[in-house]
Design a protein around this motif. Structure first.
Motif, PDB file in Angstrom:
ATOM      1  N   ASP A   1       0.826  -1.207   0.000  1.00  8.62           N
ATOM      2  CA  ASP A   1       0.000   0.000   0.000  1.00  8.62           C
ATOM      3  C   ASP A   1       0.864   1.263   0.000  1.00  8.62           C
ATOM      4  O   ASP A   1       0.379   2.354   0.299  1.00  8.62           O
ATOM      5  CB  ASP A   1      -0.939   0.009   1.209  1.00  8.62           C
ATOM      6  N   LEU A   2       2.142   1.119  -0.363  1.00  8.40           N
ATOM      7  CA  LEU A   2       3.042   2.269  -0.395  1.00  8.40           C
ATOM      8  C   LEU A   2       2.820   3.146  -1.617  1.00  8.40           C
ATOM      9  O   LEU A   2       3.319   4.267  -1.680  1.00  8.40           O
ATOM     10  CB  LEU A   2       4.497   1.803  -0.357  1.00  8.40           C
TER      11      LEU A   2
ATOM     12  N   ALA B   1       2.518  15.203   3.979  1.00 10.36           N
ATOM     13  CA  ALA B   1       3.953  15.277   3.707  1.00 10.36           C
ATOM     14  C   ALA B   1       4.596  13.906   3.614  1.00 10.36           C
ATOM     15  O   ALA B   1       5.721  13.771   3.104  1.00 10.36           O
ATOM     16  CB  ALA B   1       4.636  16.105   4.799  1.00 10.36           C
ATOM     17  N   GLU B   2       3.919  12.859   4.093  1.00 12.71           N
ATOM     18  CA  GLU B   2       4.455  11.508   4.005  1.00 12.71           C
ATOM     19  C   GLU B   2       4.331  10.922   2.597  1.00 12.71           C
ATOM     20  O   GLU B   2       4.906   9.882   2.312  1.00 12.71           O
ATOM     21  CB  GLU B   2       3.730  10.601   4.993  1.00 12.71           C
ATOM     22  N   TRP B   3       3.547  11.592   1.751  1.00 19.63           N
ATOM     23  CA  TRP B   3       3.328  11.117   0.387  1.00 19.63           C
ATOM     24  C   TRP B   3       4.055  12.008  -0.611  1.00 19.63           C
ATOM     25  O   TRP B   3       4.123  13.231  -0.437  1.00 19.63           O
ATOM     26  CB  TRP B   3       1.838  11.108   0.061  1.00 19.63           C
ATOM     27  N   LEU B   4       4.572  11.396  -1.679  1.00 23.80           N
ATOM     28  CA  LEU B   4       5.221  12.129  -2.759  1.00 23.80           C
ATOM     29  C   LEU B   4       4.349  12.011  -4.000  1.00 23.80           C
ATOM     30  O   LEU B   4       4.227  10.927  -4.582  1.00 23.80           O
ATOM     31  CB  LEU B   4       6.614  11.557  -3.030  1.00 23.80           C
ATOM     32  N   PRO B   5       3.712  13.121  -4.424  1.00 28.36           N
ATOM     33  CA  PRO B   5       2.832  13.067  -5.599  1.00 28.36           C
ATOM     34  C   PRO B   5       3.627  12.766  -6.879  1.00 28.36           C
ATOM     35  O   PRO B   5       4.753  13.240  -7.051  1.00 28.36           O
ATOM     36  CB  PRO B   5       2.212  14.461  -5.649  1.00 28.36           C
ATOM     37  N   VAL B   6       3.016  11.991  -7.746  1.00 21.67           N
ATOM     38  CA  VAL B   6       3.609  11.664  -9.040  1.00 21.67           C
ATOM     39  C   VAL B   6       2.854  12.354 -10.163  1.00 21.67           C
ATOM     40  O   VAL B   6       3.440  12.977 -11.038  1.00 21.67           O
ATOM     41  CB  VAL B   6       3.629  10.137  -9.262  1.00 21.67           C
ATOM     42  N   LEU B   7       1.534  12.278 -10.150  1.00 23.58           N
ATOM     43  CA  LEU B   7       0.724  12.964 -11.144  1.00 23.58           C
ATOM     44  C   LEU B   7      -0.680  13.185 -10.596  1.00 23.58           C
ATOM     45  O   LEU B   7      -1.115  12.509  -9.662  1.00 23.58           O
ATOM     46  CB  LEU B   7       0.676  12.196 -12.461  1.00 23.58           C
ATOM     47  N   ALA B   8      -1.388  14.138 -11.198  1.00 23.97           N
ATOM     48  CA  ALA B   8      -2.774  14.433 -10.834  1.00 23.97           C
ATOM     49  C   ALA B   8      -3.650  14.191 -12.050  1.00 23.97           C
ATOM     50  O   ALA B   8      -3.240  14.406 -13.195  1.00 23.97           O
ATOM     51  CB  ALA B   8      -2.908  15.877 -10.361  1.00 23.97           C
TER      52      ALA B   8
ATOM     53  N   ARG C   1       4.650   6.643  -0.917  1.00 28.08           N
ATOM     54  CA  ARG C   1       5.220   7.028   0.369  1.00 28.08           C
ATOM     55  C   ARG C   1       6.692   7.417   0.224  1.00 28.08           C
ATOM     56  O   ARG C   1       7.407   6.907  -0.635  1.00 28.08           O
ATOM     57  CB  ARG C   1       5.111   5.872   1.358  1.00 28.08           C
ATOM     58  N   ASP C   2       7.142   8.311   1.108  1.00 32.77           N
ATOM     59  CA  ASP C   2       8.569   8.632   1.205  1.00 32.77           C
ATOM     60  C   ASP C   2       9.185   7.595   2.137  1.00 32.77           C
ATOM     61  O   ASP C   2       9.444   7.855   3.315  1.00 32.77           O
ATOM     62  CB  ASP C   2       8.752  10.046   1.739  1.00 32.77           C
ATOM     63  N   ASP C   3       9.399   6.394   1.594  1.00 29.98           N
ATOM     64  CA  ASP C   3       9.766   5.221   2.382  1.00 29.98           C
ATOM     65  C   ASP C   3      11.144   4.721   1.964  1.00 29.98           C
ATOM     66  O   ASP C   3      11.464   4.685   0.765  1.00 29.98           O
ATOM     67  CB  ASP C   3       8.723   4.119   2.160  1.00 29.98           C
ATOM     68  N   ALA C   4      11.965   4.322   2.931  1.00 27.03           N
ATOM     69  CA  ALA C   4      13.343   3.910   2.644  1.00 27.03           C
ATOM     70  C   ALA C   4      13.389   2.672   1.747  1.00 27.03           C
ATOM     71  O   ALA C   4      14.206   2.595   0.814  1.00 27.03           O
ATOM     72  CB  ALA C   4      14.093   3.653   3.950  1.00 27.03           C
ATOM     73  N   GLN C   5      12.540   1.669   2.015  1.00 24.08           N
ATOM     74  CA  GLN C   5      12.534   0.468   1.173  1.00 24.08           C
ATOM     75  C   GLN C   5      12.087   0.792  -0.247  1.00 24.08           C
ATOM     76  O   GLN C   5      12.642   0.271  -1.220  1.00 24.08           O
ATOM     77  CB  GLN C   5      11.608  -0.595   1.772  1.00 24.08           C
ATOM     78  N   LEU C   6      11.105   1.664  -0.366  1.00 23.88           N
ATOM     79  CA  LEU C   6      10.611   2.046  -1.685  1.00 23.88           C
ATOM     80  C   LEU C   6      11.665   2.840  -2.453  1.00 23.88           C
ATOM     81  O   LEU C   6      11.805   2.693  -3.674  1.00 23.88           O
ATOM     82  CB  LEU C   6       9.333   2.864  -1.537  1.00 23.88           C
TER      83      LEU C   6
ATOM     84  N   THR D   1       8.078   3.790 -14.603  1.00 21.94           N
ATOM     85  CA  THR D   1       7.835   3.461 -13.208  1.00 21.94           C
ATOM     86  C   THR D   1       6.813   4.411 -12.598  1.00 21.94           C
ATOM     87  O   THR D   1       6.627   5.534 -13.098  1.00 21.94           O
ATOM     88  CB  THR D   1       9.154   3.538 -12.406  1.00 21.94           C
ATOM     89  N   VAL D   2       6.146   3.967 -11.550  1.00 19.56           N
ATOM     90  CA  VAL D   2       5.267   4.852 -10.778  1.00 19.56           C
ATOM     91  C   VAL D   2       6.034   5.566  -9.672  1.00 19.56           C
ATOM     92  O   VAL D   2       5.473   6.410  -8.970  1.00 19.56           O
ATOM     93  CB  VAL D   2       4.090   4.063 -10.157  1.00 19.56           C
ATOM     94  N   LEU D   3       7.318   5.251  -9.516  1.00 19.44           N
ATOM     95  CA  LEU D   3       8.105   5.806  -8.404  1.00 19.44           C
ATOM     96  C   LEU D   3       8.902   7.038  -8.839  1.00 19.44           C
ATOM     97  O   LEU D   3      10.126   7.058  -8.797  1.00 19.44           O
ATOM     98  CB  LEU D   3       9.036   4.724  -7.841  1.00 19.44           C
ATOM     99  N   TRP D   4       8.188   8.082  -9.250  1.00 22.43           N
ATOM    100  CA  TRP D   4       8.853   9.290  -9.725  1.00 22.43           C
ATOM    101  C   TRP D   4       8.933  10.371  -8.657  1.00 22.43           C
ATOM    102  O   TRP D   4       9.358  11.486  -8.919  1.00 22.43           O
ATOM    103  CB  TRP D   4       8.113   9.845 -10.944  1.00 22.43           C
ATOM    104  N   GLY D   5       8.516  10.065  -7.436  1.00 27.57           N
ATOM    105  CA  GLY D   5       8.474  11.097  -6.401  1.00 27.57           C
ATOM    106  C   GLY D   5       9.820  11.664  -6.018  1.00 27.57           C
ATOM    107  O   GLY D   5       9.895  12.776  -5.487  1.00 27.57           O
ATOM    108  N   TRP D   6      10.894  10.908  -6.267  1.00 26.04           N
ATOM    109  CA  TRP D   6      12.234  11.389  -5.922  1.00 26.04           C
ATOM    110  C   TRP D   6      12.970  11.975  -7.127  1.00 26.04           C
ATOM    111  O   TRP D   6      14.182  12.180  -7.078  1.00 26.04           O
ATOM    112  CB  TRP D   6      13.067  10.250  -5.337  1.00 26.04           C
ATOM    113  N   ALA D   7      12.261  12.232  -8.191  1.00 26.70           N
ATOM    114  CA  ALA D   7      12.897  12.782  -9.394  1.00 26.70           C
ATOM    115  C   ALA D   7      13.651  14.064  -9.054  1.00 26.70           C
ATOM    116  O   ALA D   7      13.132  14.945  -8.359  1.00 26.70           O
ATOM    117  CB  ALA D   7      11.852  13.063 -10.464  1.00 26.70           C
ATOM    118  N   GLY D   8      14.902  14.139  -9.512  1.00 30.64           N
ATOM    119  CA  GLY D   8      15.724  15.318  -9.267  1.00 30.64           C
ATOM    120  C   GLY D   8      16.525  15.269  -7.989  1.00 30.64           C
ATOM    121  O   GLY D   8      17.336  16.162  -7.730  1.00 30.64           O
TER     122      GLY D   8
END
Length: 258
Positions: free
Chosen positions: A95-96, A107-114, A128-133, A177-184
């Motif tokens: 559910d991450l 703030a615990e979530w990193l948006p990817v798209l709307a 989520r802003d999660d270390a494993q993710l 990927t859906v994990l674009w929250g850390w882009a940049g």
């Protein structure tokens, strides 16, 4: 575990998969996801008969880097011929990654798209802003994974497991990927971190899988250099992963499927 015990027996099929994906039991009644080469649908941008080999290479890379993200995946001569066998993960989808209403994105979530639903209401894809993710996101970048869906992340006890890496390790840029929250942001270890990691995986590693008749069907080689870069090669059987090396700027990583 070191692969299936004895012969595999087909007990079911995962019908939502785009390629033949079979649920099997070994002689110890352990479950394995078996993907035979003969059941691979042809793709215009990937060499034929290589997807199951890429599954094996993804596991080898994850283990070599100490990430332990991919369930044990080995090369087998199964009921329908050569293919990959991956240990079954008896867990739920993580559910991450989720679709959320804008007002619940904290703030615990990193948006990817709307986007908007069919009724016009807004929705946000976020993770989520999660270390494993974050480790999964880094692994996908190194693997050049073109198929990181939320449904490919499973909860396996206390760890996060990634599955379905058949369309990875391409010689062209294919990261999807859906994990674009850390882009940049910086997602690779510093040089000092590489130096601490290197002693565990400096030496070249090589593993060969053979059919029951003794014929070599797949070889995985991973070699690491003092710079902290590595090379991953997978070959054998009816195909290879590609002819050229891949170098990722700034990551000190070189992948050479071939």
């Amino acid at each position: 575990m070191t692969g299936p015990a004895g012969r595999l027996r087909v007990v079911g099929r995962l019908v939502d998969a785009s390629n033949a994906t079979l649920l099997t039991l070994d002689e110890d009644e352990r479950r394995w996801v078996y993907k035979p080469v003969i059941g691979e649908a042809p793709l215009w941008d990937f060499p034929s008969a290589t997807l199951s080999r890429r599954e094996v290479a993804a596991y080898a890379l994850s283990e070599t880097l100490g990430f332990s993200l991919v369930p044990e995946t080995v090369w087998v001569d199964g009921p329908l011929g050569e293919g990959s066998a991956q240990a079954w993960v008896d867990g739920d989808t993580s559910d991450l990654v989720d679709l959320l209403r804008p007002e619940v994105v904290t703030a615990e979530w990193l948006p990817v798209l709307a986007a908007q639903l069919s009724d016009g209401s807004p929705i946000v894809l976020a993770h989520r802003d999660d270390a494993q993710l974050r480790r999964v996101a880094l692994f996908d970048a190194l693997l050049n994974n073109s198929d990181r869906k939320a449904g490919h992340l499973l909860v396996d006890g206390d760890r996060l497991a990634g599955i379905d890496h058949g369309v990875s390790l391409h010689v062209e840029d294919k990261l999807r990927t859906v994990l674009w929250g850390w882009a940049g942001t910086r997602s690779v270890p510093t040089r000092s971190r590489w130096r601490r990691l290197r002693p565990r995986w400096m030496s070249p590693r090589r593993r060969v899988w053979r059919t029951r008749s003794g014929r070599r069907c797949a070889t995985v080689r991973i070699r690491c250099w003092r710079t902290g870069s590595f090379r991953c090669r997978l070959s054998g059987g009816t195909g290879s992963l590609g002819p050229r090396s891949r170098r990722y700027p700034g990551s000190h990583v070189c992948l050479a499927p071939g």
